[in-house]
Design a protein around this motif. Structure first.
Motif, PDB file in Angstrom:
ATOM      1  N   LEU A 199       3.782  15.687 -42.143  1.00 46.98           N
ATOM      2  CA  LEU A 199       3.994  16.896 -41.337  1.00 46.98           C
ATOM      3  C   LEU A 199       5.347  17.511 -41.646  1.00 46.98           C
ATOM      4  O   LEU A 199       5.471  18.714 -41.789  1.00 46.98           O
ATOM      5  N   ILE A 205       1.582  10.177 -41.023  1.00 50.84           N
ATOM      6  CA  ILE A 205       1.293  11.577 -40.656  1.00 50.84           C
ATOM      7  C   ILE A 205       2.604  12.337 -40.406  1.00 50.84           C
ATOM      8  O   ILE A 205       2.733  13.487 -40.832  1.00 50.84           O
ATOM      9  N   GLN A 213      -2.737  21.420 -32.359  1.00 50.94           N
ATOM     10  CA  GLN A 213      -4.001  22.159 -32.521  1.00 50.94           C
ATOM     11  C   GLN A 213      -4.260  23.027 -31.289  1.00 50.94           C
ATOM     12  O   GLN A 213      -4.657  24.203 -31.414  1.00 50.94           O
ATOM     13  N   LEU A 243      -0.683  15.740 -32.681  1.00 54.37           N
ATOM     14  CA  LEU A 243      -1.675  16.500 -33.454  1.00 54.37           C
ATOM     15  C   LEU A 243      -2.589  17.305 -32.530  1.00 54.37           C
ATOM     16  O   LEU A 243      -2.875  18.480 -32.767  1.00 54.37           O
ATOM     17  N   ALA A 254      -3.730  15.267 -41.427  1.00 51.97           N
ATOM     18  CA  ALA A 254      -4.066  14.077 -40.622  1.00 51.97           C
ATOM     19  C   ALA A 254      -5.080  13.218 -41.358  1.00 51.97           C
ATOM     20  O   ALA A 254      -5.017  11.986 -41.301  1.00 51.97           O
ATOM     21  N   ILE A 288      -3.461  21.220 -40.528  1.00 47.02           N
ATOM     22  CA  ILE A 288      -3.086  20.022 -39.758  1.00 47.02           C
ATOM     23  C   ILE A 288      -4.159  18.969 -39.862  1.00 47.02           C
ATOM     24  O   ILE A 288      -3.897  17.783 -40.050  1.00 47.02           O
ATOM     25  N   LYS A 289      -5.390  19.437 -39.760  1.00 50.96           N
ATOM     26  CA  LYS A 289      -6.493  18.475 -39.840  1.00 50.96           C
ATOM     27  C   LYS A 289      -6.500  17.802 -41.202  1.00 50.96           C
ATOM     28  O   LYS A 289      -6.720  16.602 -41.322  1.00 50.96           O
TER      29      LYS A 289
END
Length: 1365
Positions: free
Chosen positions: A59, A55, A17, A13, A49, A45-46
Motif C-alpha cells: 500500500l 499488504i 474501500q 482495507l 490485497a 486496492i483489491k
C-alpha cells in the motif's frame, strides 16, 4: 490493537474501500473524474490485497495512486467531500502507508485548501497527523507544512489562531524530537567528519543528517523571523510576531538542550544568532528610564516592552540554565543586564520580572557556583555572582528607602513611628498596620515608617513566577504592593539555602572520603583538593556582605514570626558555613547580627560594637551605587515581653525585650548548640550576648551551674509577661543543654569555649570591683557546667578552668568569690568521683592535677573560701577517702594550712577533717603520709584560737602513736621500700637523701617526728596544753619506746628530751611574775597558779620528772649508748638548776627526780645488794624502800674516755681496770658525778648570808632540806670506797648549814614542836640518819683503816654540837 496486525489491516482495507465508495457516490453527479478515480481506486486496492502478503508495504509503495482519488476530492472544494477525503487521508497516515511522494502531494493539496481558506482546523489536524505518525516528510515539504501552520496562526478566526499556535508548537517539537531519535539511532556509529569548510551557517548544514538538517533550518529561520529578517527555509511566510517567535525559541532551547550541546552547528547558531538577537532586543529596556516618555524609545512595535521583555528574560533564564558552559561571555552580559533591570529607575513591572528571573537563578546553586568560578574567580572579569547578591540586597533596601508609588501614606507617618500607619484598600494591602506596639495582622516588613506586606509567592526552593508566566498580557500588569519584596525575600532565602546545602553536602562527602582514606592508609596524610575549597570560600566571600546587609535590614523590619524565623535561619546557616570554611570575618559578622537582634536596641555591649564598627566601614558598591549596612531602626512594632535591668554599667534604668529578641535568642542558642564546633573565637560574642540576656531576664545560677529564674537583688524587679515566663524554663533548659553538648566538641573548639567563658568572667569580675551591684555569675556557672560534662577529658581543660576559678575565688565581691569556690570545689569533687579510664588509683598524675586547685585555695585569704574548701575536703574524705592514695599529702596539706588569724569556725571544720582522717583513714593512706598527719595534728595543737581543739589534737597524737605501735611491722616494711627508692633516686641525681632525723631508720624517724611535735607542744604558752602534751610525750615514750632502735635513743635523749628541758628551763626562768586575774570568762585561778611563773613551774616539774623517769626506766638501754656519761651529767645539771630555783615546788620536785634517778644501782649479785648492807647497818627501812629498786643486771659498755673521767673525779692516775670491773668503774664515775651535783646543790642552798648587808632573798624550805639530806645515805653507799676526809668536811658544811637555816614564820607551826613535847623535826631526823649511816660505816670499816677512824670521830664531835643545841 496494533496498526500492523492482520485484523487492523483487514479493517483498513475495508475502510478504504468504504471511503472510496462514499467518495464515488458523492461525486457521481458533479465530479465524474473524481468518481472514476474513486472506482479505479477500489479495484487497485483489491488487486494489492490479492497479490501481496505484506499488504501495508504494498500500500505504501502505491500510496500515491491510492491517495490520488482523495486529493482530487479535496480539489472539488466541496466541504462535505473535502472533509470525507481529509478523514480518509488521515486514516492512511495513521497506518503509516504514505510514501514521501504521496506526502508531498498531500501537503500541496493542503496548501491549496489553506489558500482558499477551507477546512482550516481539519487542515491543521491533518498536518499534525502526517508529521507525528511517520518521518517521511523532510526538507521543502516539511517547511511547507510548517509555513502552512504559521499562516493559519495569523487568520482572523481566534479558534483557528489558537489551534494553529498549538499546532506550530507541536510541529516544532516534533521536528526536534525526530532529530533526537535520529541521534539515538546513530549513537555509537563513528562517522567520518566531512572536511571543515567555511564557518558560515549556510554551508555548515551539509554536515547534518536529514532530521538534524530540518531542525537546524527551522531554528535558524525562527531566529531570522524574530529578528524581522526573511527566512531561508520557511518560504511563504507572510506574517510573524516577535512574541510568538520568542516563545518558540524558548521552548526549543528549554526542551532540547542536548541538541545544542552535542552538535557544533547548533552551538554555532546559539552563539551567532540567538545571543546577539537577545541583546539587540533588550536595548530599548536598557535605555529606558522611569519618567521618560514611551514615544522616545525606539520600539519596533508600538508598545513591546512587557511582552517582549518578559519573553526575553524567559529565554535568558533558559540560556543561562542550560547553555551556560557554551556561552560564558554572553551569560556575563545577560546577568549584568539582569542586575541593571533591578535598578530603582526601571518601571515596576520590569523590576518585578527581573527579580523573578533572579529568583530562578537563586534556586540553582550549581549554576551560581559556575558563575563564581567563571567570573568572580577570574582576575579581570566582572564579579557577577557578587553583583547578583548585592543587587538583590540593594533592591530590598531601595524598596524601603525609595517608596513606590501608592505607598505615600506610610511615608507621611511621623519618623518616630508612634503615629498609626494606615494602609487602605488603595494600596492593595489586605491588612493594616496597627499602632506601634501592637502586632500587625498581616505578615509584613516595617522600617522607619515604610510598611511592606509579605505575600506567599512560591514554595521554598522553587521559583514559581507570576509575571514571567503572563504570556497573554500585552499591557504591563500592575504589580501589587509587597510582591517584589516577597520575591526578593524568597530569592535571598533560597540563595542561602541552596549554597549552604550544596557546600555542606560536598564538605560531608569530602570528610567521608577523608575518613575512608585514613582507614585504608593510616600512615598517610589526607590531601584535600584545594580547588573545591577555593570555590566555596570565594562564593561565601563574594556574597556575605550583600546577604548580611539585606538580612539584617529585613530582620530589623520583620513583624512576622515566620519571616523572622526564616531570616534567622539564613543567618545561622551562613554563620555555620563560614565557620566550617574557617572564614572568620563573615562568620563573626553573621553572629554579631544575630547577637544585636537578640538585645534591646542601642544596648551598649562593647564586644558587638567593636565588631559592628568593623563591618559598617565595609560599604560596598553595586554598579557604582553605594550601599551601606543600615543601622537598626529605633522604633519597635514588637510585643514587649520583658523589662529588666541592663548588665552594662553605664545606662541606668530598665531595658525592654520584645518577642523578636527572645526569638533571636533562641536562634543564638541553637547556633551555639548545633554549630559550637565552628564558632572558634566568636564564642566570645555569643556568650557575651547570652550573658546579658540572661541577666535582663533575671536568670540566676543554681546547683551544678544551671540557670533558674530568680528575683533581682536590687533595683526595680524584672518584669516578665506570662508569655516569656513560660519560655524561661525552656530557655534555661536549652542553655544547660548547650553547655552539655560541649562534650561533643573537639578539643580545640572546647578550648575556644573555655577561653571565651574565662574572658567573659574576667569582664564580670572587672565590673564587680568597687561597687555593690550584684555580679553576673553566668560565666562562672557555665564554666562549671562545661567542666562537669567534659570529665572524660578533664586534663586538657583543667588548668585554664581552675586557674581562672582560683582568680574568681580571690575577688573582693563575696557573691562572686562564693560562686568561684562553689564551681571549683564542685569540679574537684566531680573529678574525683568520676570513673576515669584508667582509674585514678592508677593515674597518680591526674589525681594530683585534680587535687592541686584545692591546695591552691589555701593561699586565699578570705575565710568564706577557706570554709568552702574545708567543707569540700570533709565531703571528699567521706566519699573518696579510701581511694585518695597519692593525693593524701595534698589533702593533709589543705587540712593543716591553718593560721591563728582564721577564726574558730574554720579551725573547727579543718579539725573535723583531721579527726576523720585519724579515726578512719590511717590504714588506707601511704605510710609516707603518716609524718604529715603528725605535723598537721601538731599544728592544731599549736593554734591558739580554740583550746579544746589543741587538747583534743594532743589526744589524736596519742591515738596516732597507738596506730604506729599496732602496725609497726607493716609500716616499717613499707617505709623501708620507700626509703630504698628515694635512696636510689638521690644517688642517680648525685644528691644526699634529705629527710628529718636522717640517718635514723624511717620508722624511728616517724616516732622522732611525733616526739618532736609533742615536745613543741610542751612549751606552748597555754599551761593546759603544756601539761597535756607533757603527759602524752612521756607516756608515749614509756609505752612505745621499746620499738626504737638503740642508736635512735641517742636522738631521743639529746634532740627531744634535753632540748625540751632547755626550753622549759629558759621559759620558766624568764616567765612573768605578774598576777593573772582570771583564766578567761568566769574561771577563777588558784593562787598557786596565778602567775605565768607559777604555771611554768608546774611544767618544769612535770618535764623534769618525766625525763628522770625515762632515765630510770630505760637506764640499761641508755647505758649502752656511747655518751651516756655526758647525758648523765646534763641531766644532773638540769636537776641542780631546778633544785636551786627560787620556787619551792620546782626545787623540791627536782630533788624527788634526783632521788628517782639515784635509785639506779650498780648491777650486783643478789647477796651484795645495797639494801642488805644498809639493813645490816641498821638504816631505817623508810630510806631503803624507795632507794633500792634494782633492775635486771646488764653489763655497761665502757667508753674510751672512761679512765680519764675517773681520774678527774678521784684526783689520782688510775690504772686501766681489768675487763670485769669496767662497769664498776663506769658506775663509780656516775655516782661521783651525782655526789658533786648533790654537794653543789647543798652548798648553794644552805650557804648563810655573807654579811649583815646581804639580805636573805630566799630561804629554802624545810621539806627541801629534808629531801636533800635524805638523798645522802643512798648516795654514800656508792661512793664510800673513795670517800675522803675532804669529802667528809664538805658534807659537814652542808649538814651544818642545813640545820642552821631558819624556819619561816608561815611554816613554823607545822614544823616546830610544842614546848611540852621533845620531838625532832624531819630535817633533824634526816641529818641524824645521815650521821648514823656514816658512823656505822666508819665503825664497820675502822678495823681496815684505823687512821681514818680517829679523824672521823673528831669530825663527828664537831658536827653533832649544833644538833644537841
Amino acid at each position: 490493537m496494533s496498526t500492523s496486525s492482520p485484523e487492523a489491516v483487514k479493517k483498513l482495507l475495508e475502510n478504504m474501500q468504504t471511503d472510496l465508495r462514499s467518495l464515488s457516490m458523492e461525486c457521481k453527479k458533479k465530479f465524474p473524474p473524481v468518481k472514476e478515480a474513486a472506482e479505479s481506486g477500489i479495484v487497485k486496492i483489491k488487486t494489492i490485497a490479492a497479490r501481496n502478503t505484506d499488504i501495508l508495504a504494498a500500500l505504501k509503495e502505491n500510496s500515491s495512486e491510492a491517495v490520488q482519488p482523495f486529493l482530487m476530492g479535496c480539489g472539488t472544494k466541496e466541504p462535505k467531500i473535502t472533509q470525507l477525503c481529509l478523514a480518509a487521508i488521515q486514516r492512511l497516515m495513521s497506518h503509516e502507508v504514505v510514501s514521501e511522494a504521496a506526502a508531498g502531494n498531500i501537503i500541496n493539496m493542503l496548501w491549496q485548501l489553506m489558500e482558499n481558506g477551507l477546512e482550516e482546523l481539519k487542515l491543521l489536524q491533518t498536518v499534525l497527523v502526517l508529521l507525528t505518525t511517520n518521518t517521511v516528510v523532510h526538507d521543502e515539504v516539511l517547511s511547507k507544512a510548517i509555513v502552512l501552520c504559521f499562516r493559519l496562526h495569523f487568520t482572523k478566526d481566534n479558534i483557528t489562531n489558537n489551534t494553529a499556535a498549538a499546532t506550530v508548537r507541536q510541529v516544532v517539537t516534533v521536528v526536534f524530537e525526530r532529530m533526537v531519535a535520529e541521534d539515538e539511532r546513530f549513537k555509537g556509529i563513528v562517522e567520518q567528519p566531512p572536511p571543515v569548510q567555511g564557518n558560515t551557517n549556510r554551508r555548515s548544514v551539509s554536515t547534518l543528517r536529514p532530521s538534524a538538517k530540518d531542525a537546524y533550518m527551522l531554528f535558524q529561520d525562527l531566529c531570522q523571523l524574530v529578528n524581522a529578517d526573511a527566512p531561508y527555509w520557511l518560504v511563504g511566510m507572510t506574517e510573524m510576531t516577535r512574541t510568538f517567535g520568542l516563545e518558540l525559541l524558548e521552548s526549543v532551547l528549554n526542551d532540547f538542550p542536548g541538541v545544542f550541546l552535542q552538535h557544533q552547528e547548533f552551538s554555532f547558531l546559539l552563539k551567532e544568532r540567538v545571543c546577539p538577537l537577545v541583546i539587540k532586543l533588550f536595548s530599548p529596556n536598557i535605555k529606558f528610564r522611569q519618567g521618560s516618555s514611551s514615544a522616545a524609545s525606539p520600539a519596533p512595535v508600538e508598545k513591546p516592552y512587557f511582552p517582549i521583555c518578559m519573553r526575553l528574560l524567559r529565554v535568558v533564564s533558559v540560556l543561562i540554565k542550560h547553555f551556560y558552559s557554551l556561552l560564558v561571555t554572553e551569560c556575563e552580559i545577560f546577568l549584568s543586564l539582569l542586575v541593571k533591570f533591578l535598578d530603582g529607575e526601571k518601571p515596576q513591572w520590569l523590576r518585578a520580572v527581573a527579580v523573578e528571573s533572579v529568583h530562578r537563578l537563586c534556586v540553582q546553586p550549581h549554576l551560581l557556583r559556575s558563575f563564581c568560578q567563571s567570573y568572580d574567580m577570574k582576575q579581570h572579569s566582572t564579579k557577577v555572582f557578587r553583583d547578583i547578591v548585592n543587587a538583590l540586597g540593594s533592591f530590598i533596601q531601595s524598596l524601603f528607602i525609595v517608596p513606590n508609588a501608592g505607598n505615600t501614606a506610610a511615608i507621611s507617618a511621623p519618623a518616630g513611628g508612634s503615629g498609626s500607619v494606615t494602609q487602605g484598600a488603595a494600596q492593595g494591602g489586605p491588612g493594616t498596620g496597627g499602632v506601634s506596639g501592637n502586632l500587625t495582622t498581616q505578615a509584613a516588613f516595617e522600617y522607619r515608617g515604610t510598611w511592606i506586606p509579605l505575600m506567599t509567592v512560591s514554595v521554598q526552593g522553587s521559583a514559581k513566577a507570576t509575571y514571567l508566566e503572563m504570556l497573554d498580557k500585552v499591557e504591563p500588569p500592575s504589580i501589587p504592593e509587597g510582591y517584589a519584596m516577597s520575591v526578593a525575600f524568597s530569592a535571598l532565602l533560597d540563595l542561602v539555602r541552596g549554597i549552604t546545602t550544596m557546600i555542606e553536602r560536598e564538605l560531608a562527602m569530602e570528610e567521608e572520603a577523608a575518613a575512608e582514606f585514613r582507614e585504608a592508609n593510616p600512615e598517610q596524610e589526607w590531601q584535600q583538593q584545594p580547588g573545591a575549597h577555593l570555590v566555596w570560600e570565594e562564593m561565601v566571600s563574594a556574597c556575605w556582605c550583600g546577604l548580611l546587609a539585606a538580612l539584617s535590614l529585613l530582620l530589623d523590619a520583620s513583624t512576622d514570626e515566620t519571616a523572622t524565623e526564616n531570616i534567622l535561619k539564613a543567618e545561622l546557616t551562613m554563620a555555620s558555613l563560614c565557620g566550617r570554611l574557617s572564614l572568620v570575618t563573615p562568620r563573626d559578622a553573621f553572629i554579631t547580627a544575630i547577637c544585636k537582634a537578640s538585645l534591646p536596641p542601642h544596648y551598649a555591649l562593647t564586644v558587638l560594637s567593636c565588631n559592628a564598627a568593623n563591618l559598617s566601614s565595609k560599604a560596598y558598591s553595586i554598579q557604582g551605587q553605594s550601599v551601606q549596612i543600615i543601622s537598626p531602626s529605633s522604633e519597635s512594632h514588637q510585643q514587649v515581653v520583658a523589662v529588666g535591668q541592663p548588665l552594662t554599667a553605664q545606662p541606668q534604668g530598665t531595658v525592654v525585650l520584645t518577642a523578636k529578641n527572645i526569638q533571636c535568642m533562641r536562634t543564638l542558642l541553637n547556633l551555639a548548640h548545633c554549630h559550637g564546633a565552628v564558632l572558634g573565637t566568636s564564642w566570645q560574642l555569643v556568650l557575651a550576648t547570652l550573658q546579658h540576656l540572661v541577666w535582663i531576664l533575671g536568670l540566676k545560677p543554681g546547683v551544678g551551674g544551671a540557670l533558674k529564674p530568680g528575683r533581682a537583688v536590687e533595683g526595680p524587679s524584672t518584669v516578665l509577661t506570662t508569655a516569656v515566663m513560660t519560655d524561661l524554663p525552656v530557655i534555661s533548659n536549652i542553655l544547660s543543654r548547650l553547655f552539655e553538648s560541649s562534650q561533643y566538641l573537639d578539643d580545640v573548639s572546647l578550648h575556644h569555649l573555655i577561653n571565651a567563658l574565662c574572658s567573659l568572667s574576667l569582664e564580670a569580675m572587672e565590673m564587680a570591683y568597687g561597687n555593690n551591684k550584684e555580679p553576673s555569675l553566668f560565666a562562672v556557672a557555665k564554666l562549671l557546667e562545661t567542666g562537669l560534662v567534659n570529665m572524660d577529658r578533664i586534663e586538657i581543660l583543667w588548668r585554664p578552668l581552675t586557674g581562672h576559678l582560683l582568680e574568681v575565688c580571690q575577688h573582693p565581691n563575696s557573691r562572686m568569690r562564693e560562686w568561684g569556690a562553689e564551681a571549683l570545689t564542685a569540679l574537684i569533687k566531680a573529678g574525683l568521683a568520676y570513673k576515669h579510664d584508667p582509674p585514678l588509683a592508677q593515674n597518680q598524675r591526674l589525681q594530683l592535677l585534680l587535687l592541686n586547685p584545692l591546695k591552691e585555695l589555701s593561699n586565699v585569704l578570705h575565710s568564706d573560701i577557706r570554709q568552702k574548701q574545708l567543707e569540700s575536703v570533709l565531703q571528699i574524705l567521706q566519699s573518696q577517702g579510701d581511694s585518695l592514695g597519692p593525693g593524701w599529702p595534698l589533702v593533709l596539706g589543705v587540712i593543716g594550712a591553718i593560721r591563728n588569724d582564721q577564726g574558730e569556725s574554720l579551725i573547727r571544720t579543718a579539725f573535723q577533717c583531721l579527726q576523720l582522717v585519724v579515726t578512719d583513714f590511717l590504714p588506707t593512706m601511704p605510710c609516707t603520709c603518716l609524718q604529715i598527719v603528725v605535723d598537721v595534728a601538731g599544728s592544731f595543737g599549736l593554734q591558739n584560737q580554740e583550746l579544746n581543739i589543741s587538747l583534743t589534737s594532743i589526744g589524736l597524737l596519742w591515738n596516732i602513736s597507738d596506730y604506729f605501735f599496732q602496725r609497726g611491722d607493716a609500716i616499717t616494711q613499707e617505709l623501708g621500700r620507700e626509703e630504698e627508692a628515694l635512696q636510689k633516686q638521690a644517688q642517680e641525681k648525685g644528691e644526699t637523701l634529705n629527710r628529718p632525723f636522717h640517718p635514723a631508720p624511717p620508722f624511728d624517724c616517724l616516732w622522732l617526728c611525733l616526739y618532736a611535735k609533742l615536745g613543741e607542744l610542751c612549751v606552748d604558752p597555754r599551761p593546759a596544753v603544756r601539761k597535756s602534751a607533757g603527759q602524752t610525750l612521756f607516756s608515749t615514750i614509756a609505752a612505745h619506746g621499746t620499738l626504737l632502735q638503740q642508736p635512735t635513743w641517742h636522738i631521743v635523749v639529746w634532740k627531744v628530751l634535753f632540748h625540751l628541758l632547755d626550753c622549759v628551763r629558759t621559759s620558766s626562768t624568764t616567765a612573768d611574775k605578774e598576777k593573772i586575774e582570771s583564766g578567761g570568762g568566769n574561771i577563777l585561778i588558784h593562787h598557786s597558779r596565778d602567775t605565768a611563773e607559777k604555771q611554768w613551774a608546774e611544767t618544769w616539774v612535770l618535764t623534769l620528772a618525766g625525763v628522770a623517769r625515762i632515765f630510770n626506766t630505760r637506764r640499761y638501754l641508755l647505758q649502752q649508748l656511747g655518751d651516756f656519761f655526758e647525758a648523765w651529767e646534763v641531766l644532773l645539771n638540769h636537776i641542780q638548776s631546778a633544785a636551786l630555783s627560787k620556787n619551792n615546788e620546782v626545787s623540791l620536785a627536782a630533788l624527788k627526780s634526783f632521788q628517782e634517778i639515784l635509785q639506779i644501782v650498780t648491777p650486783v649479785k643478789d647477796s651484795d645488794k645495797a639494801g642488805d648492807a644498809l639493813a645490816a647497818m641498821g638504816v631505817p627501812p623508810v630510806l631503803i624502800d624507795p632507794l633500792s629498786a634494782s633492775g635486771p643486771g646488764r653489763p655497761l659498755v665502757r667508753s674510751d674516755s672512761l679512765v680519764e673521767r675517773l681520774t678527774r673525779y678521784n684526783g689520782a692516775e688510775l690504772q686501766a681496770p681489768p675487763p670485769g670491773e669496767e662497769s664498776a668503774l663506769e658506775d663509780s664515775a656516775l655516782w661521783w658525778s651525782a655526789w658533786n651535783t648533790w654537794y653543789r646543790t647543798g652548798t648553794d642552798s644552805t650557804r648563810p648570808p655573807s654579811g649583815v648587808t646581804e639580805k636573805l632573798s630566799f630561804i629554802p624550805s624545810q621539806p627541801f632540806l629534808t629531801a636533800l639530806i635524805q638523798i645522802f645515805p643512798a648516795l654514800y653507799q656508792h661512793i664510800k670506797a673513795n670517800f675522803s676526809m675532804e669529802d667528809l668536811k664538805k658534807l659537814g658544811v652542808i649538814l651544818h648549814g642545813a640545820v642552821s637555816v631558819p624556819i619561816s614564820s608561815d611554816a613554823s607551826p607545822f614544823i616546830l614542836p610544842s614546848y611540852t613535847e621533845a620531838v625532832l623535826t624531819s630535817l633533824q631526823e634526816a641529818v641524824l640518819t645521815a650521821l648514823d649511816v656514816l658512823q656505822k660505816l666508819v665503825e664497820f670499816d675502822s678495823s681496815a683503816v684505823p687512821s681514818t677512824s680517829t679523824n672521823t670521830k673528831v669530825w663527828f664531835h664537831n658536827i653533832s654540837q649544833p644538833l644537841t643545841l
